[in-house]
Design an enzyme around this catalytic site. Structure first.
Site, PDB file in Angstrom:
ATOM      1  CB  SER A  17      -0.989  -0.011   1.162  1.00  0.00           C
ATOM      2  OG  SER A  17      -1.951  -1.016   0.933  1.00  0.00           O
ATOM      3  CE  LYS A  66      -7.991  -6.305   6.126  1.00  0.00           C
ATOM      4  NZ  LYS A  66      -8.401  -6.822   4.840  1.00  0.00           N
TER       5      LYS A  66
END
Ligand code: ATR
Length: 269
Positions: A17, A66
């Protein structure tokens, strides 16, 4: 200069990312930087508070956090509530908003690559967090019948129940009987060295014609899901498309600016 980042454990340093977001910032002349945040599990709350304290505009959250970060968010999107996982946090007016662009990113891939999900039969391997986002995307995109295949009976039955899909054990999968149009791998296994057992099963599975195979992983020299696609005369996509789409979606949430997914794909090619 605006600051963005990805929050994970030491895996933050292996994430693609930072590379793709910084590439796009440079190409689009955006005064911003995207950095890896390696956070110890006992420091999650401090790290999340740090987003507010330091005025960081947004972060992505990835495995293994998450789900861990959910209690610290002020507002959760409908997707986050249904999937039970967040991958994008926006810091706005002193509040933290949680989104899941894994699911919306995959829905963009379905549309962008013209994969006919409406009324299709889908077979999803894996029962982890990524599987939940994929099941959500399939349902939202109108899949008619969805099977999930896992290695743990308990986990598979629980997820199938929660997401209202049909659960089966991986070693019970028979593509010729299930007749899926689309097969999606969400397990962490895509190469023989990652699991001899699963690889042998996939490589020797009786096959039928399937139109599309998608693997959420990428970067393997030999990929068992690509091999499966070849055997079934199916199109194949690896996880780079999903990664690029979720990145584009995340930036839109943070900045309200739409940058074409192809730009995010460029550094991954
Ligand atoms: P994520 O949350 O990103 O999906 P994960 O929780 O590590 O990541 O899930 C990975 C999935 O790959 C899980 O469903 C895992 O199975 P278990 O839940 O039974 O652990 C699955 N997986 C990993 N190795 C596997 C293997 N060798 N065979 C089959 N499934 C495997």
């Amino acid at each position: 200069m605006k600051i963005f980042g990805i929050m994970s454990d030491e895996r933050a340093f292996r994430s693609k990312s930072p590379e793709i977001h910084n590439y796009v910032f440079k190409k689009a002349n955006i005064d911003a930087v995207y950095v890896p945040f390696c956070v110890h599990e006992l420091q999650i709350e401090n790290a999340i508070n740090g987003i507010k304290g330091l005025g960081i505009i947004g972060v992505n959250v990835t495995v293994p956090y998450k789900q861990t970060v959910l209690p610290y968010l002020d507002i959760q999107s409908d997707e986050v509530r249904e999937i039970g996982a967040v991958n994008t946090i926006l810091n706005k007016n002193g509040k933290l908003y949680g989104y899941n662009t894994d699911a919306s990113g995959l829905m963009d891939v379905f549309k962008g690559k013209k994969i006919p999900i409406k009324n299709c039969t889908a077979l999803v391997f894996g029962t982890g967090g990524a599987s939940r986002a994929v099941l959500y995307a399939l349902k939202k995109s109108g899949a008619q019948t969805i099977f999930i295949a896992g290695r743990s009976r308990k986990k598979t039955i629980k997820l199938a129940d929660q997401m209202s899909v049909k659960g089966l054990m991986i070693n019970e999968v028979n593509i010729a009987d299930l007749k899926p149009d689309v097969v999606i791998n969400t397990t962490s296994v895509s190469a023989p060295e990652e699991s001899q057992e699963l690889s042998e099963y996939i490589n020797t599975m009786q096959v039928d014609k399937v139109s599309q195979v998608i693997d959420i992983n990428y970067g393997r020299i030999y990929n068992i899901w690509k091999n499966l696609a070849n055997r079934m005369d199916a199109e194949f996509l690896d996880g780079r498309s999903m990664l690029a789409s979720q990145a584009s979606r995340s930036f839109y949430i943070w900045a309200g600016k739409q940058i074409h997914v192809d730009k995010y794909m460029e550094p991954l090619l």
